[in-house]
Design a protein around this motif. Structure first.
Motif, mmCIF file in Angstrom:
data_model
loop_
_atom_site.group_PDB
_atom_site.id
_atom_site.type_symbol
_atom_site.label_atom_id
_atom_site.label_comp_id
_atom_site.label_asym_id
_atom_site.label_seq_id
_atom_site.Cartn_x
_atom_site.Cartn_y
_atom_site.Cartn_z
ATOM 1 N N MET A 1 -3.991 -6.039 -26.360
ATOM 2 C CA MET A 1 -4.214 -6.278 -24.938
ATOM 3 C C MET A 1 -4.672 -5.008 -24.227
ATOM 4 O O MET A 1 -4.500 -3.910 -24.738
ATOM 5 C CB MET A 1 -2.911 -6.744 -24.284
ATOM 6 C CG MET A 1 -2.771 -8.245 -24.209
ATOM 7 S SD MET A 1 -4.045 -8.984 -23.201
ATOM 8 C CE MET A 1 -3.481 -8.562 -21.567
ATOM 9 N N ASN A 2 -5.175 -5.216 -23.045
ATOM 10 C CA ASN A 2 -5.747 -4.082 -22.338
ATOM 11 C C ASN A 2 -5.249 -4.006 -20.890
ATOM 12 O O ASN A 2 -6.049 -3.845 -19.964
ATOM 13 C CB ASN A 2 -7.271 -4.225 -22.368
ATOM 14 C CG ASN A 2 -7.929 -2.878 -22.531
ATOM 15 O OD1 ASN A 2 -7.264 -1.867 -22.759
ATOM 16 N ND2 ASN A 2 -9.225 -2.857 -22.388
ATOM 17 N N CYS A 3 -3.947 -4.097 -20.721
ATOM 18 C CA CYS A 3 -3.396 -4.057 -19.358
ATOM 19 C C CYS A 3 -3.775 -2.714 -18.739
ATOM 20 O O CYS A 3 -3.500 -1.659 -19.318
ATOM 21 C CB CYS A 3 -1.877 -4.203 -19.393
ATOM 22 S SG CYS A 3 -1.359 -5.673 -20.290
ATOM 23 N N TYR B 1 -2.651 -0.944 -16.446
ATOM 24 C CA TYR B 1 -1.611 0.026 -16.065
ATOM 25 C C TYR B 1 -1.011 0.736 -17.272
ATOM 26 O O TYR B 1 -0.263 1.687 -17.121
ATOM 27 C CB TYR B 1 -0.475 -0.678 -15.295
ATOM 28 C CG TYR B 1 -0.061 -2.021 -15.851
ATOM 29 C CD1 TYR B 1 0.672 -2.116 -17.034
ATOM 30 C CD2 TYR B 1 -0.420 -3.199 -15.209
ATOM 31 C CE1 TYR B 1 1.044 -3.344 -17.546
ATOM 32 C CE2 TYR B 1 -0.053 -4.435 -15.719
ATOM 33 C CZ TYR B 1 0.674 -4.501 -16.887
ATOM 34 O OH TYR B 1 1.030 -5.709 -17.399
ATOM 35 N N CYS B 2 -1.334 0.283 -18.480
ATOM 36 C CA CYS B 2 -0.527 0.678 -19.637
ATOM 37 C C CYS B 2 -1.140 1.799 -20.474
ATOM 38 O O CYS B 2 -2.325 1.780 -20.801
ATOM 39 C CB CYS B 2 -0.293 -0.545 -20.506
ATOM 40 S SG CYS B 2 0.695 -0.172 -21.952
ATOM 41 N N ILE C 1 -0.668 2.469 -23.588
ATOM 42 C CA ILE C 1 -1.011 2.174 -24.987
ATOM 43 C C ILE C 1 -1.979 0.978 -25.096
ATOM 44 O O ILE C 1 -2.076 0.340 -26.134
ATOM 45 C CB ILE C 1 0.257 1.950 -25.867
ATOM 46 C CG1 ILE C 1 1.039 0.712 -25.427
ATOM 47 C CG2 ILE C 1 1.151 3.176 -25.861
ATOM 48 C CD1 ILE C 1 2.096 0.277 -26.464
ATOM 49 N N ARG C 2 -2.670 0.702 -24.014
ATOM 50 C CA ARG C 2 -3.608 -0.435 -24.020
ATOM 51 C C ARG C 2 -4.678 -0.223 -25.091
ATOM 52 O O ARG C 2 -4.971 0.923 -25.493
ATOM 53 C CB ARG C 2 -4.231 -0.623 -22.636
ATOM 54 C CG ARG C 2 -5.154 0.475 -22.222
ATOM 55 C CD ARG C 2 -5.558 0.327 -20.757
ATOM 56 N NE ARG C 2 -6.351 1.477 -20.347
ATOM 57 C CZ ARG C 2 -5.836 2.641 -20.001
ATOM 58 N NH1 ARG C 2 -4.511 2.824 -20.018
ATOM 59 N NH2 ARG C 2 -6.613 3.645 -19.656
ATOM 60 N N GLY D 1 3.572 -3.365 -29.022
ATOM 61 C CA GLY D 1 2.449 -3.929 -28.285
ATOM 62 C C GLY D 1 2.206 -5.329 -28.847
ATOM 63 O O GLY D 1 2.922 -5.778 -29.749
ATOM 64 N N GLU D 2 1.223 -6.019 -28.323
ATOM 65 C CA GLU D 2 0.911 -7.327 -28.919
ATOM 66 C C GLU D 2 0.156 -7.054 -30.213
ATOM 67 O O GLU D 2 -1.058 -6.891 -30.208
ATOM 68 C CB GLU D 2 0.077 -8.171 -27.953
ATOM 69 C CG GLU D 2 0.960 -8.912 -26.986
ATOM 70 C CD GLU D 2 0.214 -9.901 -26.119
ATOM 71 O OE1 GLU D 2 0.721 -10.218 -25.058
ATOM 72 O OE2 GLU D 2 -0.901 -10.334 -26.495
ATOM 73 N N ARG E 1 -4.240 -7.609 -15.989
ATOM 74 C CA ARG E 1 -4.137 -8.027 -17.383
ATOM 75 C C ARG E 1 -5.367 -8.888 -17.702
ATOM 76 O O ARG E 1 -5.286 -10.118 -17.782
ATOM 77 C CB ARG E 1 -2.850 -8.827 -17.630
ATOM 78 C CG ARG E 1 -1.586 -8.124 -17.130
ATOM 79 C CD ARG E 1 -0.329 -8.741 -17.704
ATOM 80 N NE ARG E 1 -0.158 -8.334 -19.088
ATOM 81 C CZ ARG E 1 0.186 -9.152 -20.082
ATOM 82 N NH1 ARG E 1 0.390 -10.431 -19.850
ATOM 83 N NH2 ARG E 1 0.297 -8.694 -21.312
ATOM 84 N N LEU F 1 3.953 4.384 -22.812
ATOM 85 C CA LEU F 1 3.532 3.372 -21.839
ATOM 86 C C LEU F 1 3.097 4.066 -20.545
ATOM 87 O O LEU F 1 2.181 3.642 -19.870
ATOM 88 C CB LEU F 1 4.688 2.432 -21.515
ATOM 89 C CG LEU F 1 5.170 1.515 -22.641
ATOM 90 C CD1 LEU F 1 6.451 0.822 -22.235
ATOM 91 C CD2 LEU F 1 4.110 0.508 -23.021
HETATM 92 FE FE1 SF4 Z 1 -0.129 -4.744 -21.984
HETATM 93 FE FE2 SF4 Z 1 2.209 -4.546 -23.256
HETATM 94 FE FE3 SF4 Z 1 -0.056 -4.110 -24.563
HETATM 95 FE FE4 SF4 Z 1 0.747 -2.354 -22.764
HETATM 96 S S1 SF4 Z 1 1.794 -2.866 -24.666
HETATM 97 S S2 SF4 Z 1 -1.339 -3.167 -23.011
HETATM 98 S S3 SF4 Z 1 1.742 -3.699 -21.229
HETATM 99 S S4 SF4 Z 1 0.585 -6.080 -23.644
#
Ligand code: SF4
Ligand code: 5AD
Length: 418
Positions: free
Chosen positions: A152-154, A156-157, A159-160, A195-196, A258, A387
């Motif tokens: 995922m590429n949130c 705010y994150c 580790i995206r 992460g996902e 997100r 994070l």
């Molecule tokens: Fe999003 Fe969680 Fe992946 Fe960070 S670790 S990008 S918050 S899904």
């Protein structure tokens, strides 16, 4: 060191047991593993779930160490509770809460905006409700971050997916060893976070959960949006809790932060997890850039409406170069307001909050919070699970500091059940 006090089973009714802690009665859910549980057995409960049955000899040894301290801590906690305010509007709202009447959105917004003496009074009142409802128990959960890969590429994150950074994945063996180490340190509730990361097959995760479950700990999953079949298999393997924040109650903002995801899907996942039987912890980020007026109150009300088991919310920690600083007062007020609208709630003082001030843990616990989390990921990996900046803290030091703090403010590092 121990993060749970054993209790004696005083009675069993259906899938619930009454547990006696030094004369205080609490209820906890049975796990199938405890099917043979009998009155008089000694157990450990975490998050309201019985996670282990122990021998009478072992229980008595631990209880002997705790008994005096338990009452001393209680006295200390009682001595720190103070209520009262000179502000008539605040006083009227406290009376409303005492009378069991719901607070409106405008009232929540006003409470969230308080500063200075009024904020102190709000936090003291929330702390007194915490004491009345949950006594002085404080859950201390351990967290193991087993992979910082994420699809995922949130935005705010830290580790995206699109961030160019060193990535790691713990092997099944490393994960189980990290959990064994945490159990040895005394943790009875462990969050397994990643992460996902679709890399791990269902079988690998199921096997790891089965092994960790045997250590007598409550397993919390924090693995993002995965197939419900996987969540069901992990439940069957012994996982009993899941951490899934909805991040923001504003659907447009959710999809902006997100990309490719929808709030309604996240909320559906939360409800499905509850249906499976998971205890769910959810919540939101405070102060995301563009957060609308009233959004924080809406986030709180949405969490309450979901009827989940634990609140987990914290400030958005900006990346380098962003000017807006998160406001600790707002976060502390949020803890207090949650305590007012949901008196029995389990409220986590999150690690992100702790990055705002070295005092945040204490202030959060004195504002109505009753749970903490300590990162017990092996150091070489924990440093990479960034994070947000400033997240890494050495585990051994954190454990010692946390226990000293709890001792100082009269909280027992345990979870005495629902
Ligand atoms: Fe999003 Fe969680 Fe992946 Fe960070 S670790 S990008 S918050 S899904
Ligand atoms: N600041 C604070 N919390 C963050 N999270 C992700 N990025 C940040 C950040 N910059 C939180 C999200 C997610 C959890 C695992 O970490 O709320 O749910």
């Amino acid at each position: 060191m121990c993060y749970a006090i054993p209790g004696r089973v005083a009675g069993i009714s259906g899938n619930k047991a009454t547990i006696d802690y030094f004369g205080e009665k609490k209820t906890a859910l049975l796990l199938d593993r405890n099917a043979k549980l009998e009155t008089g057995n000694y157990v450990y409960a975490q998050g309201g779930v019985i996670v282990d049955v122990i021998s009478e000899a072992e229980a008595k040894k631990t209880l002997a160490l705790w008994e005096k301290r338990f009452f001393a801590l209680k006295e200390k906690d009682d001595s720190l509770v103070a209520t009262g305010t000179q502000n008539p509007k605040l006083s009227a709202l406290f009376a409303k809460v005492r009378a069991g009447k719901p607070l409106g959105k405008d009232e929540l917004n006003w409470l969230l905006s308080l500063r200075g003496q009024d904020a102190d009074a709000l936090r003291s009142f929330a702390n007194s409700l915490r004491r009345e409802e949950l006594k002085n128990s404080c859950c201390v959960h351990g967290i193991i971050e087993f992979s910082n890969h994420c699809g995922m590429n949130c935005l705010y994150c830290g580790i995206r997916a699109t961030r160019n950074m060193e990535r790691y994945r713990m092997t099944e063996k490393e994960l189980v060893a990290a959990a064994a180490n945490a159990a040895k340190l005394g943790f009875r509730a462990l969050v397994l976070q990643s992460g996902e990361d679709k890399f791990y097959s269902g079988e690998t995760l199921v096997r790891a959960v089965q092994k960790i479950r045997r250590m007598g700990v409550l397993i919390f999953l924090s693995i993002g949006e995965r197939d419900l079949k996987l969540y069901q298999a992990l439940y069957d393997a012994g996982a009993r809790a899941a951490l899934v924040r909805f991040e923001t109650s504003n659907p447009a903002s959710y999809s902006r932060w997100r990309p490719g995801r929808k709030l309604e899907d996240r909320l559906r996942l939360i409800r499905e997890l509850q249906k499976i039987g998971y205890l769910v912890s959810t919540g939101f980020l405070i102060g995301l850039p563009g957060e609308g007026e009233g959004e924080l109150a809406e986030n709180i009300l949405l969490t309450r409406g979901l009827g989940t088991d634990m609140y987990s919310f914290g400030p958005y920690i900006p990346r380098n170069g962003e000017k807006e600083k998160p406001d600790l007062d707002r976060c502390l007020n949020a803890i207090s307001v949650v305590r007012l609208v949901d008196r029995k709630a389990k409220i986590l003082v999150t690690t992100a909050m702790e990055t705002l001030s070295p005092e945040a843990k204490r202030l959060g616990l004195m504002a109505g919070g009753n749970s903490l989390m300590i990162d017990v990921t092996p150091e070489k990996y924990s440093r990479l699970y960034e994070l947000y900046q400033g997240k890494y803290k050495p585990a051994k030091e954190e454990i010692a500091k946390t226990l000293a703090l709890l001792n100082e403010i009269g909280r027992a590092p345990t979870d005495l059940g629902l």
